[in-house]
Design a protein around this motif. Structure first.
Motif, PDB file in Angstrom:
ATOM      1  N   GLN A  99      -0.192 -11.727  -2.224  1.00  0.00           N
ATOM      2  CA  GLN A  99       0.065 -11.651  -0.778  1.00  0.00           C
ATOM      3  C   GLN A  99       0.796 -10.359  -0.405  1.00  0.00           C
ATOM      4  O   GLN A  99       0.630  -9.835   0.677  1.00  0.00           O
ATOM      5  CB  GLN A  99       0.933 -12.842  -0.333  1.00  0.00           C
ATOM      6  CG  GLN A  99       0.158 -14.134  -0.281  1.00  0.00           C
ATOM      7  CD  GLN A  99       1.077 -15.359  -0.217  1.00  0.00           C
ATOM      8  OE1 GLN A  99       2.242 -15.294  -0.616  1.00  0.00           O
ATOM      9  NE2 GLN A  99       0.543 -16.465   0.261  1.00  0.00           N
ATOM     10  N   GLN A 100       1.612  -9.867  -1.332  1.00  0.00           N
ATOM     11  CA  GLN A 100       2.478  -8.731  -0.987  1.00  0.00           C
ATOM     12  C   GLN A 100       1.864  -7.358  -1.212  1.00  0.00           C
ATOM     13  O   GLN A 100       2.260  -6.399  -0.560  1.00  0.00           O
ATOM     14  CB  GLN A 100       3.776  -8.810  -1.817  1.00  0.00           C
ATOM     15  CG  GLN A 100       4.675  -9.945  -1.397  1.00  0.00           C
ATOM     16  CD  GLN A 100       5.885 -10.079  -2.312  1.00  0.00           C
ATOM     17  OE1 GLN A 100       5.839  -9.699  -3.476  1.00  0.00           O
ATOM     18  NE2 GLN A 100       6.968 -10.611  -1.780  1.00  0.00           N
ATOM     19  N   VAL A 101       0.912  -7.232  -2.152  1.00  0.00           N
ATOM     20  CA  VAL A 101       0.573  -5.882  -2.594  1.00  0.00           C
ATOM     21  C   VAL A 101      -0.239  -5.015  -1.638  1.00  0.00           C
ATOM     22  O   VAL A 101      -0.153  -3.800  -1.694  1.00  0.00           O
ATOM     23  CB  VAL A 101      -0.140  -5.858  -3.983  1.00  0.00           C
ATOM     24  CG1 VAL A 101       0.791  -6.299  -5.065  1.00  0.00           C
ATOM     25  CG2 VAL A 101      -1.418  -6.650  -3.974  1.00  0.00           C
ATOM     26  N   SER A 102      -1.036  -5.602  -0.752  1.00  0.00           N
ATOM     27  CA  SER A 102      -1.990  -4.734  -0.046  1.00  0.00           C
ATOM     28  C   SER A 102      -1.328  -3.890   1.055  1.00  0.00           C
ATOM     29  O   SER A 102      -0.322  -4.277   1.644  1.00  0.00           O
ATOM     30  CB  SER A 102      -3.176  -5.545   0.484  1.00  0.00           C
ATOM     31  OG  SER A 102      -2.923  -5.995   1.767  1.00  0.00           O
ATOM     32  N   PHE A 103      -1.924  -2.724   1.296  1.00  0.00           N
ATOM     33  CA  PHE A 103      -1.428  -1.772   2.298  1.00  0.00           C
ATOM     34  C   PHE A 103      -1.792  -2.291   3.680  1.00  0.00           C
ATOM     35  O   PHE A 103      -2.946  -2.620   3.939  1.00  0.00           O
ATOM     36  CB  PHE A 103      -2.085  -0.414   2.051  1.00  0.00           C
ATOM     37  CG  PHE A 103      -1.603   0.683   2.957  1.00  0.00           C
ATOM     38  CD1 PHE A 103      -0.467   1.404   2.657  1.00  0.00           C
ATOM     39  CD2 PHE A 103      -2.307   1.015   4.106  1.00  0.00           C
ATOM     40  CE1 PHE A 103      -0.026   2.432   3.484  1.00  0.00           C
ATOM     41  CE2 PHE A 103      -1.877   2.043   4.942  1.00  0.00           C
ATOM     42  CZ  PHE A 103      -0.736   2.749   4.622  1.00  0.00           C
ATOM     43  N   LYS A 104      -0.808  -2.328   4.590  1.00  0.00           N
ATOM     44  CA  LYS A 104      -1.084  -2.959   5.884  1.00  0.00           C
ATOM     45  C   LYS A 104      -0.904  -2.031   7.078  1.00  0.00           C
ATOM     46  O   LYS A 104      -0.763  -2.466   8.205  1.00  0.00           O
ATOM     47  CB  LYS A 104      -0.223  -4.208   6.044  1.00  0.00           C
ATOM     48  CG  LYS A 104      -0.548  -5.272   4.986  1.00  0.00           C
ATOM     49  CD  LYS A 104       0.287  -6.524   5.128  1.00  0.00           C
ATOM     50  CE  LYS A 104      -0.053  -7.560   4.065  1.00  0.00           C
ATOM     51  NZ  LYS A 104       0.498  -7.251   2.750  1.00  0.00           N
ATOM     52  N   GLY A 105      -0.887  -0.709   6.828  1.00  0.00           N
ATOM     53  CA  GLY A 105      -0.772   0.235   7.946  1.00  0.00           C
ATOM     54  C   GLY A 105       0.364   1.216   7.735  1.00  0.00           C
ATOM     55  O   GLY A 105       1.373   0.893   7.105  1.00  0.00           O
ATOM     56  N   ALA A 106       0.172   2.429   8.288  1.00  0.00           N
ATOM     57  CA  ALA A 106       1.100   3.531   8.036  1.00  0.00           C
ATOM     58  C   ALA A 106       2.533   3.210   8.446  1.00  0.00           C
ATOM     59  O   ALA A 106       3.487   3.603   7.788  1.00  0.00           O
ATOM     60  CB  ALA A 106       0.615   4.768   8.794  1.00  0.00           C
ATOM     61  N   GLU A 107       2.691   2.515   9.558  1.00  0.00           N
ATOM     62  CA  GLU A 107       4.039   2.251  10.070  1.00  0.00           C
ATOM     63  C   GLU A 107       4.572   0.891   9.634  1.00  0.00           C
ATOM     64  O   GLU A 107       5.609   0.441  10.089  1.00  0.00           O
ATOM     65  CB  GLU A 107       4.035   2.338  11.608  1.00  0.00           C
ATOM     66  CG  GLU A 107       3.583   3.670  12.175  1.00  0.00           C
ATOM     67  CD  GLU A 107       4.608   4.793  11.972  1.00  0.00           C
ATOM     68  OE1 GLU A 107       5.794   4.489  11.812  1.00  0.00           O
ATOM     69  OE2 GLU A 107       4.188   5.966  11.957  1.00  0.00           O
ATOM     70  N   VAL A 108       3.825   0.230   8.749  1.00  0.00           N
ATOM     71  CA  VAL A 108       4.268  -1.091   8.289  1.00  0.00           C
ATOM     72  C   VAL A 108       4.924  -0.939   6.920  1.00  0.00           C
ATOM     73  O   VAL A 108       4.291  -0.510   5.964  1.00  0.00           O
ATOM     74  CB  VAL A 108       3.070  -2.085   8.198  1.00  0.00           C
ATOM     75  CG1 VAL A 108       3.554  -3.468   7.812  1.00  0.00           C
ATOM     76  CG2 VAL A 108       2.312  -2.120   9.521  1.00  0.00           C
ATOM     77  N   GLU A 109       6.217  -1.247   6.862  1.00  0.00           N
ATOM     78  CA  GLU A 109       6.980  -1.089   5.620  1.00  0.00           C
ATOM     79  C   GLU A 109       6.572  -2.153   4.602  1.00  0.00           C
ATOM     80  O   GLU A 109       6.087  -3.218   4.963  1.00  0.00           O
ATOM     81  CB  GLU A 109       8.480  -1.261   5.909  1.00  0.00           C
ATOM     82  CG  GLU A 109       9.087  -0.167   6.762  1.00  0.00           C
ATOM     83  CD  GLU A 109       9.171   1.175   6.050  1.00  0.00           C
ATOM     84  OE1 GLU A 109       9.340   1.180   4.814  1.00  0.00           O
ATOM     85  OE2 GLU A 109       9.049   2.205   6.733  1.00  0.00           O
ATOM     86  N   ASN A 110       6.840  -1.845   3.323  1.00  0.00           N
ATOM     87  CA  ASN A 110       6.679  -2.864   2.286  1.00  0.00           C
ATOM     88  C   ASN A 110       7.600  -4.037   2.591  1.00  0.00           C
ATOM     89  O   ASN A 110       8.663  -3.857   3.162  1.00  0.00           O
ATOM     90  CB  ASN A 110       7.129  -2.302   0.935  1.00  0.00           C
ATOM     91  CG  ASN A 110       6.006  -1.601   0.226  1.00  0.00           C
ATOM     92  OD1 ASN A 110       4.863  -1.633   0.674  1.00  0.00           O
ATOM     93  ND2 ASN A 110       6.329  -0.973  -0.883  1.00  0.00           N
ATOM     94  N   GLN A 111       7.156  -5.207   2.163  1.00  0.00           N
ATOM     95  CA  GLN A 111       8.017  -6.373   2.320  1.00  0.00           C
ATOM     96  C   GLN A 111       9.285  -6.199   1.492  1.00  0.00           C
ATOM     97  O   GLN A 111       9.228  -5.625   0.400  1.00  0.00           O
ATOM     98  CB  GLN A 111       7.269  -7.593   1.803  1.00  0.00           C
ATOM     99  CG  GLN A 111       6.888  -8.537   2.909  1.00  0.00           C
ATOM    100  CD  GLN A 111       5.992  -9.633   2.394  1.00  0.00           C
ATOM    101  OE1 GLN A 111       4.821  -9.412   2.136  1.00  0.00           O
ATOM    102  NE2 GLN A 111       6.552 -10.800   2.229  1.00  0.00           N
ATOM    103  N   LEU A 112      10.392  -6.673   2.012  1.00  0.00           N
ATOM    104  CA  LEU A 112      11.646  -6.585   1.253  1.00  0.00           C
ATOM    105  C   LEU A 112      11.637  -7.646   0.149  1.00  0.00           C
ATOM    106  O   LEU A 112      10.933  -8.647   0.250  1.00  0.00           O
ATOM    107  CB  LEU A 112      12.837  -6.828   2.187  1.00  0.00           C
ATOM    108  CG  LEU A 112      13.125  -5.687   3.170  1.00  0.00           C
ATOM    109  CD1 LEU A 112      14.179  -6.130   4.180  1.00  0.00           C
ATOM    110  CD2 LEU A 112      13.587  -4.430   2.438  1.00  0.00           C
TER     111      LEU A 112
END
Ligand code: NI
Length: 218
Positions: A99-112
């Motif tokens: 659920q966490q690994v995929s890239f979700k957009g330039a302005e969307v930070e990685n999940q903490l």
């Protein structure tokens, strides 16, 4: 069953599932991500079994091919892990990583709060989006999704949300600015940061040459 046998079984299963993909998310992509994940783990640690399972299943049903639905992949991974008899505690950990690994957009930070295992699989996946392979995959994906190679009248967009990124119809060249060139600075592990450096330079020189040829310069 031993871990190595379970991995062997999973490799066969995933390979069958991804055999006919022509979008750059084929079995060979998964195999490279799996190999990178093992190399990164050898230096950075993490639970090797969890990392291998997550790497092998990370693209088993990508949201890109299910109208943006992010739940299909984790569910499918869960099902497969269940059928091969993986214990539920391990399945839960693997599903969270997917659920966490995929890239979700330039302005969307990685999940903490990502685990070291998630960080390693994410880095492995992102390395395969860079360099010569990354370029080849970008155009394969673009073609499969009906995107243009390049259109100088369409500017790249730094997507503010996962949804905007998902529905983007940007030309493939824009994808370099919307994702690929951002990845070097978003690697989690020191090892992946190091590998990403050269691949990033390769992307930049490709773009330079591309524009030169686009403008019919010799
Ligand atoms: Ni992937």
């Amino acid at each position: 069953m031993k871990h190595s046998e379970l991995i062997g079984y999973l490799v066969k299963k995933v390979r069958e599932e991804l055999e006919s993909d022509s979008t750059g998310h084929d079995w060979w992509h998964t195999q490279r991500v799996w190999n990178w994940a093992k190399s990164i783990s050898a230096r950075e640690g993490g639970d090797r079994f969890i990392i291998e399972l997550a790497a092998l299943l990370h693209d088993i049903a990508d949201w890109k091919f299910y109208e943006g639905d992010e739940t299909v992949g984790p569910l499918k991974a869960q099902e497969i892990l269940k059928t091969i008899g993986i214990e539920s505690e391990v399945i839960e950990r693997v599903v969270v990583i997917i659920q966490q690994v995929s890239f979700k957009g330039a302005e969307v930070e990685n999940q903490l709060g990502m685990s070291i295992e998630a960080k390693i699989v994410q880095d492995a996946d992102r390395l395969d989006a860079l360099g010569a392979i990354g370029i080849a995959r970008t155009f394969a994906y673009g073609g499969a999704m009906g995107r243009k190679i390049y259109d100088p009248e369409i500017q790249p967009i730094l997507h503010q949300s996962g949804d905007a990124y998902k529905t983007s119809k940007s030309p493939s060249i824009n994808h370099f600015y919307e994702k690929l060139l951002l990845l070097r600075d978003r690697m989690n592990t020191d090892f992946a940061k190091e590998v990403a450096k050269n691949r990033h330079i390769y992307l930049e020189s490709f773009l330079e040459e591309f524009y030169k040829e686009w403008n019919c310069e010799s």
